[in-house]
Motif scaffolding. Structure first.
Motif, PDB file in Angstrom:
ATOM      1  N   GLU A   7       3.246 -16.564  30.617  1.00  0.00           N
ATOM      2  CA  GLU A   7       3.726 -16.462  32.004  1.00  0.00           C
ATOM      3  C   GLU A   7       4.973 -15.586  32.098  1.00  0.00           C
ATOM      4  O   GLU A   7       5.118 -14.790  33.028  1.00  0.00           O
ATOM      5  CB  GLU A   7       4.028 -17.858  32.564  1.00  0.00           C
ATOM      6  CG  GLU A   7       2.785 -18.627  32.934  1.00  0.00           C
ATOM      7  CD  GLU A   7       3.042 -20.114  33.187  1.00  0.00           C
ATOM      8  OE1 GLU A   7       2.173 -20.768  33.752  1.00  0.00           O
ATOM      9  OE2 GLU A   7       4.135 -20.606  32.809  1.00  0.00           O
ATOM     10  N   VAL A  57       7.039  -7.873  25.880  1.00  0.00           N
ATOM     11  CA  VAL A  57       7.448  -7.377  27.197  1.00  0.00           C
ATOM     12  C   VAL A  57       7.649  -5.861  27.125  1.00  0.00           C
ATOM     13  O   VAL A  57       7.230  -5.110  28.005  1.00  0.00           O
ATOM     14  CB  VAL A  57       8.744  -8.072  27.674  1.00  0.00           C
ATOM     15  CG1 VAL A  57       9.324  -7.374  28.896  1.00  0.00           C
ATOM     16  CG2 VAL A  57       8.475  -9.541  27.984  1.00  0.00           C
ATOM     17  N   VAL A  88      16.675 -12.398  22.963  1.00  0.00           N
ATOM     18  CA  VAL A  88      15.782 -12.373  24.114  1.00  0.00           C
ATOM     19  C   VAL A  88      15.810 -13.746  24.764  1.00  0.00           C
ATOM     20  O   VAL A  88      15.513 -14.749  24.124  1.00  0.00           O
ATOM     21  CB  VAL A  88      14.338 -12.006  23.693  1.00  0.00           C
ATOM     22  CG1 VAL A  88      13.406 -12.153  24.881  1.00  0.00           C
ATOM     23  CG2 VAL A  88      14.300 -10.603  23.140  1.00  0.00           C
ATOM     24  N   MET A  89      16.243 -13.803  26.020  1.00  0.00           N
ATOM     25  CA  MET A  89      16.276 -15.073  26.742  1.00  0.00           C
ATOM     26  C   MET A  89      15.215 -15.024  27.831  1.00  0.00           C
ATOM     27  O   MET A  89      15.104 -14.037  28.545  1.00  0.00           O
ATOM     28  CB  MET A  89      17.656 -15.297  27.359  1.00  0.00           C
ATOM     29  CG  MET A  89      18.785 -15.362  26.333  1.00  0.00           C
ATOM     30  SD  MET A  89      18.543 -16.624  25.070  1.00  0.00           S
ATOM     31  CE  MET A  89      18.793 -18.094  26.046  1.00  0.00           C
ATOM     32  N   LEU A  90      14.444 -16.113  27.925  1.00  0.00           N
ATOM     33  CA  LEU A  90      13.316 -16.147  28.853  1.00  0.00           C
ATOM     34  C   LEU A  90      13.414 -17.392  29.729  1.00  0.00           C
ATOM     35  O   LEU A  90      14.306 -18.216  29.556  1.00  0.00           O
ATOM     36  CB  LEU A  90      12.010 -16.168  28.056  1.00  0.00           C
ATOM     37  CG  LEU A  90      11.816 -14.978  27.114  1.00  0.00           C
ATOM     38  CD1 LEU A  90      10.800 -15.323  26.042  1.00  0.00           C
ATOM     39  CD2 LEU A  90      11.400 -13.740  27.881  1.00  0.00           C
ATOM     40  N   TYR A  91      12.480 -17.505  30.650  1.00  0.00           N
ATOM     41  CA  TYR A  91      12.470 -18.689  31.515  1.00  0.00           C
ATOM     42  C   TYR A  91      11.885 -19.870  30.756  1.00  0.00           C
ATOM     43  O   TYR A  91      10.692 -19.876  30.438  1.00  0.00           O
ATOM     44  CB  TYR A  91      11.677 -18.412  32.781  1.00  0.00           C
ATOM     45  CG  TYR A  91      12.310 -17.322  33.598  1.00  0.00           C
ATOM     46  CD1 TYR A  91      13.464 -17.580  34.342  1.00  0.00           C
ATOM     47  CD2 TYR A  91      11.811 -16.033  33.598  1.00  0.00           C
ATOM     48  CE1 TYR A  91      14.077 -16.569  35.059  1.00  0.00           C
ATOM     49  CE2 TYR A  91      12.417 -15.026  34.325  1.00  0.00           C
ATOM     50  CZ  TYR A  91      13.560 -15.308  35.053  1.00  0.00           C
ATOM     51  OH  TYR A  91      14.175 -14.321  35.759  1.00  0.00           O
ATOM     52  N   PRO A  92      12.703 -20.866  30.462  1.00  0.00           N
ATOM     53  CA  PRO A  92      12.243 -21.941  29.575  1.00  0.00           C
ATOM     54  C   PRO A  92      11.135 -22.802  30.185  1.00  0.00           C
ATOM     55  O   PRO A  92      10.362 -23.400  29.453  1.00  0.00           O
ATOM     56  CB  PRO A  92      13.509 -22.776  29.336  1.00  0.00           C
ATOM     57  CG  PRO A  92      14.450 -22.406  30.430  1.00  0.00           C
ATOM     58  CD  PRO A  92      14.112 -21.014  30.839  1.00  0.00           C
ATOM     59  N   HIS A  93      11.050 -22.826  31.520  1.00  0.00           N
ATOM     60  CA  HIS A  93      10.012 -23.663  32.146  1.00  0.00           C
ATOM     61  C   HIS A  93       8.632 -23.028  32.058  1.00  0.00           C
ATOM     62  O   HIS A  93       7.627 -23.695  32.261  1.00  0.00           O
ATOM     63  CB  HIS A  93      10.315 -23.897  33.623  1.00  0.00           C
ATOM     64  CG  HIS A  93      11.543 -24.701  33.845  1.00  0.00           C
ATOM     65  ND1 HIS A  93      11.676 -25.985  33.379  1.00  0.00           N
ATOM     66  CD2 HIS A  93      12.694 -24.410  34.487  1.00  0.00           C
ATOM     67  CE1 HIS A  93      12.861 -26.442  33.713  1.00  0.00           C
ATOM     68  NE2 HIS A  93      13.506 -25.514  34.388  1.00  0.00           N
ATOM     69  N   LEU A  94       8.602 -21.706  31.820  1.00  0.00           N
ATOM     70  CA  LEU A  94       7.319 -21.006  31.813  1.00  0.00           C
ATOM     71  C   LEU A  94       6.830 -20.818  30.382  1.00  0.00           C
ATOM     72  O   LEU A  94       7.617 -20.858  29.441  1.00  0.00           O
ATOM     73  CB  LEU A  94       7.466 -19.637  32.476  1.00  0.00           C
ATOM     74  CG  LEU A  94       8.021 -19.609  33.904  1.00  0.00           C
ATOM     75  CD1 LEU A  94       8.020 -18.183  34.435  1.00  0.00           C
ATOM     76  CD2 LEU A  94       7.211 -20.505  34.819  1.00  0.00           C
ATOM     77  N   TYR A 134       5.189 -12.075  34.198  1.00  0.00           N
ATOM     78  CA  TYR A 134       6.189 -11.827  35.236  1.00  0.00           C
ATOM     79  C   TYR A 134       6.932 -10.525  34.984  1.00  0.00           C
ATOM     80  O   TYR A 134       7.045  -9.667  35.864  1.00  0.00           O
ATOM     81  CB  TYR A 134       7.158 -13.001  35.316  1.00  0.00           C
ATOM     82  CG  TYR A 134       8.284 -12.787  36.307  1.00  0.00           C
ATOM     83  CD1 TYR A 134       8.004 -12.373  37.607  1.00  0.00           C
ATOM     84  CD2 TYR A 134       9.602 -13.010  35.951  1.00  0.00           C
ATOM     85  CE1 TYR A 134       9.023 -12.163  38.526  1.00  0.00           C
ATOM     86  CE2 TYR A 134      10.627 -12.808  36.862  1.00  0.00           C
ATOM     87  CZ  TYR A 134      10.336 -12.389  38.147  1.00  0.00           C
ATOM     88  OH  TYR A 134      11.334 -12.189  39.048  1.00  0.00           O
ATOM     89  N   PHE A 135       7.443 -10.359  33.757  1.00  0.00           N
ATOM     90  CA  PHE A 135       8.217  -9.144  33.490  1.00  0.00           C
ATOM     91  C   PHE A 135       7.332  -7.897  33.562  1.00  0.00           C
ATOM     92  O   PHE A 135       7.783  -6.834  33.999  1.00  0.00           O
ATOM     93  CB  PHE A 135       8.924  -9.239  32.137  1.00  0.00           C
ATOM     94  CG  PHE A 135      10.110 -10.155  32.180  1.00  0.00           C
ATOM     95  CD1 PHE A 135      11.238  -9.784  32.910  1.00  0.00           C
ATOM     96  CD2 PHE A 135      10.115 -11.368  31.520  1.00  0.00           C
ATOM     97  CE1 PHE A 135      12.350 -10.620  32.970  1.00  0.00           C
ATOM     98  CE2 PHE A 135      11.213 -12.215  31.576  1.00  0.00           C
ATOM     99  CZ  PHE A 135      12.333 -11.836  32.303  1.00  0.00           C
TER     100      PHE A 135
END
Lengths: 234, 478
Positions: free
Chosen positions: A93, A145, A83-89, A97-98
């Motif tokens: 968060e 998610v 599972v790859m996610l937005y690292p800045h969030l 988003y998802f």
């Protein structure tokens, strides 16, 4: 809920999946076993319409995936091997988003945290940036998610490969809960033990062909392993 | 709409978390401020030149009026070469008037050709050549070495800044692995890319518009705001083209590094190679005779006509017997003779000058026609026309100068040949310079560019959206 009819995928003439017939009903946990390259991921990617079938049909809730790519995705939740996610969030968060993209843009903070907790992510990590997460923690956000989407079918591609035994066990419990809620689950895995434990059916694949379908309730652990190895070595 | 608001908010947040966006924002603010300041300084310089010319002319005329009155009252008898009551003296340096090009109200946004054409042209009997030492017409490559004005910033640098924030808009999602989770949601890739484009476009456009607005308020004087609207539309469409191009390249499904190289290459093609090619082909296909040749020819004609001066003069009086003063042609004074020689030289050079001008016009037409090959050329043309520093307004100025020169000569010619004297009242009858701005204004200047850019942006966006249809083993899928 999930149905494959003579589903085939060829890459430049080389078959990655041949004439797969398969059905996963609500309340089923169907485990696809097989070595790397057996066609497990290809099957899942076909259901997600990431690739197109060479022949045959993939159906979700009675709709053909290639004809209704967006509509069918409403019924599918997907947890990839990594599972790859937005690292800045933060984890919360990312989930928010998802969830919003899947149509649930009405979850409040409490609801979001509930999903994360249910997936086993420790509370103090909810509002940390994902960049600081371990692989297992990201996997848990991926599970959250999928939970938040409240989809009728769940596609899992080696979902427990980064989890420690405890988390892996928690995950099994979660799967059983979802099964009891009537979710149709298709899981690709190498993990015979996990398959025997949670699966309501087990399919053994090799070189794109579904070689056998078994009912794990009728088998002991040793039997499953023996049958699996038989199919791998002939 | 499936989480459209969430998508835009998310994109915006992701963008702000990216350091490159802050670098781009700072670059836009600083460069816009600097470039508008450059344009405003050039406009102020022109304004000063125009005002100084007007002041000088007014003072000189006040002096002339006094001198002429004194001469008339017999208080003063200057030498024939100083006497302003003699039309030949008045029509040359002592009485010359200036044809001036006023500063346009949106000129601070583009220097354009204003640094090539003097805005103040002295009009006298000997001639009036607004092109002065100008040999080449506007040269798109000249932009490279030209001033860093706002038009240069928009056409050359803004695409680079836009590409810096959008070259990896889809490839990054794939490379960081988020595309799989993203596309497992009921959202099409088109929608995702469209959201990304919209946010980037909005952010850049907002930055450029606000920076320009502030800079104009801060540095420029007498700005008209109606052209600013059209300016905004042109910049928005041009920006749309470049961001659309980034989407197109991303839709081919290559990795980020490769996208960056491909986009840098496209920038080079549209911004440097095509404009340079257009320019070179214009010079090659429509060569303009050299200025030096023209000057040499002029000298030769002067020498010849001077040798034939008497014949020239006799010919003139043959044609206009009513102008012949008392006496005979032989007694006509030096000034009339000089004027006749000068007019004859002008007449003989006219076809050569005409050729020169036509060659320049042919070059211009060629460049204007080929500008549709690159949105950069279309945008540049539209921006300088909007600023009033392009061919259209300068062409009108040149025509105006010609017309005024003919009027000027027409006023003096009969008075010189009849050897009459001017009275102080005649100062009020001299032709007066006026420049009429085209009434059609900003909309007219911007319309073709807007249409062309609309086409370019629609083309790249349309193609990229076609590439982004779901299914069919697209290369961009996770």
């Amino acid at each position: 809920m999930l149905k494959a009819e003579a589903l085939s995928k060829h890459y430049n003439g080389t078959p990655a999946l041949s004439d797969l017939d398969l059905e996963v009903n609500p309340g089923d946990i169907y485990c696809l076993l097989g070595a790397n390259g057996a066609g497990k991921s290809t099957t899942i990617r076909l259901f997600l319409n990431f690739i197109s079938a060479t022949s045959g049909r993939a159906l979700v809730n009675g709709m053909e995936v290639s004809a209704e790519p967006l509509e069918t995705k409403k019924y599918l939740a997907y947890i990839p091997e990594q599972v790859m996610l937005y690292p800045h969030l933060t984890g919360a968060e990312n989930l928010e988003y998802f969830a919003a993209l899947s149509g649930h843009d009405d979850y409040d903070r409490g609801r979001i945290e509930e999903f994360l907790t249910r997936s086993g992510l420790q509370k103090d990590a909810h509002h940390e940036r994902v960049g600081t997460y371990s692989k297992g923690m990201r996997q848990k956000v991926g599970i959250a998610v999928a939970l938040a989407k409240q989809a009728g079918a769940l596609l899992l591609d080696e979902p427990t490969s980064g989890l420690d035994p405890e988390a892996s066990n928690e995950f099994s419990l979660l799967l059983r809960q979802l099964r009891d809620d009537g979710v149709a689950i298709l899981m690709a895995t190498h993990d015979l033990f996990r398959a025997k434990e949670v699966g309501s059916r087990v399919g053994i694949m090799r070189r794109g062909v579904l070689r056998a379908e078994l009912d794990p309730a009728e088998l002991g652990h040793a039997d499953l392993e023996r049958i699996y190895l038989e199919h791998m070595h002939d | 709409m499936n989480g459209l608001g969430a998508m835009l908010r998310h994109e915006f947040r992701m963008l702000l978390a990216d350091r490159i966006v802050w670098v781009v924002a700072a670059a836009i603010l600083l460069l816009t401020g600097y470039s508008v300041q450059v344009g405003a300084a050039a406009a102020d310089d022109q304004r000063t030149q125009v005002e100084q010319a007007a002041d000088e002319e007014r003072e000189r005329y006040a002096g002339l009026r006094e001198t002429m009155t004194s001469v008339h009252q017999g208080e003063l008898s200057p030498s024939p070469f100083q006497d302003p009551t003699r039309p030949y003296v008045m029509g040359r340096a002592r009485g010359q008037r200036y044809a001036v090009l006023p500063v346009n109200s949106f000129q601070a946004t583009a220097v354009g050709q204003s640094d090539l054409i003097p805005p103040v042209v002295p009009v006298l009997l000997d001639g009036a050549d607004p092109r002065g030492a100008r040999e080449e017409i506007e040269n798109p490559v000249h932009l490279l070495a030209g001033p860093l004005d706002l038009a240069f910033l928009i056409t050359f640098l803004l695409p680079l800044l836009a590409l810096a924030v959008s070259f990896d808009l889809l490839s990054r999602e794939r490379e960081q692995g988020t595309l799989a989770l993203l596309l497992s949601q009921p959202v099409s890739a088109r929608r995702i890319v469209a959201g990304k484009l919209l946010v980037r476009w909005g952010l850049l456009m907002g930055l450029v518009a606000v920076a320009t607005l502030l800079s104009l308020l801060l540095f420029a004087t007498g700005v008209a705001w109606q052209p600013f609207l059209f300016w905004g539309v042109i910049v928005a469409l041009y920006l749309g083209f470049w961001i659309g191009l980034a989407a197109l390249v991303n839709a081919t499904g290559r990795e980020s590094a490769r996208n960056a190289v491909a986009l840098a290459f496209l920038w080079l093609v549209f911004v440097i190679v095509i404009p340079a090619g257009v320019q070179i082909s214009a010079v090659f296909l429509h060569p303009v005779p050299s200025r030096a040749e023209l000057v040499a020819l002029e000298r030769e004609e002067v020498r010849q006509v001077q040798e034939e001066a008497s014949a020239v003069l006799a010919q003139y009086y043959d044609d206009h017997p009513e102008l012949l003063p008392e006496g005979s042609v032989d007694e006509v004074d030096f000034q009339t003779r000089a004027f006749a020689v000068n007019q004859e030289v002008q007449a003989r050079l006219r076809p050569v000058r005409q050729n020169h001008r036509e060659a320049l016009r042919a070059q211009q037409d060629w460049i204007r026609a080929l500008r549709w090959l690159s949105p950069t050329l279309v945008t540049h043309e539209a921006l300088i026309e909007l600023a009033g520093t392009g061919d259209a307004r300068f062409g009108a100025f040149e025509e105006g100068v010609d017309r005024f020169h003919r009027e000027w000569v027409g006023f003096f010619e009969p008075r010189i040949y009849t050897d009459s004297r001017l009275a102080p009242e005649d100062l009020d009858r001299l032709p007066v310079w006026t420049f009429e701005e085209r009434s059609s204004g900003a909309a007219h200047a911007a319309a073709p560019g807007i249409l062309g850019l609309l086409l370019f942006s629609a083309l790249v966006l349309g193609i990229s959206m076609r590439f982004l249809t779901d299914g069919g083993d697209r290369r961009w899928t996770p």
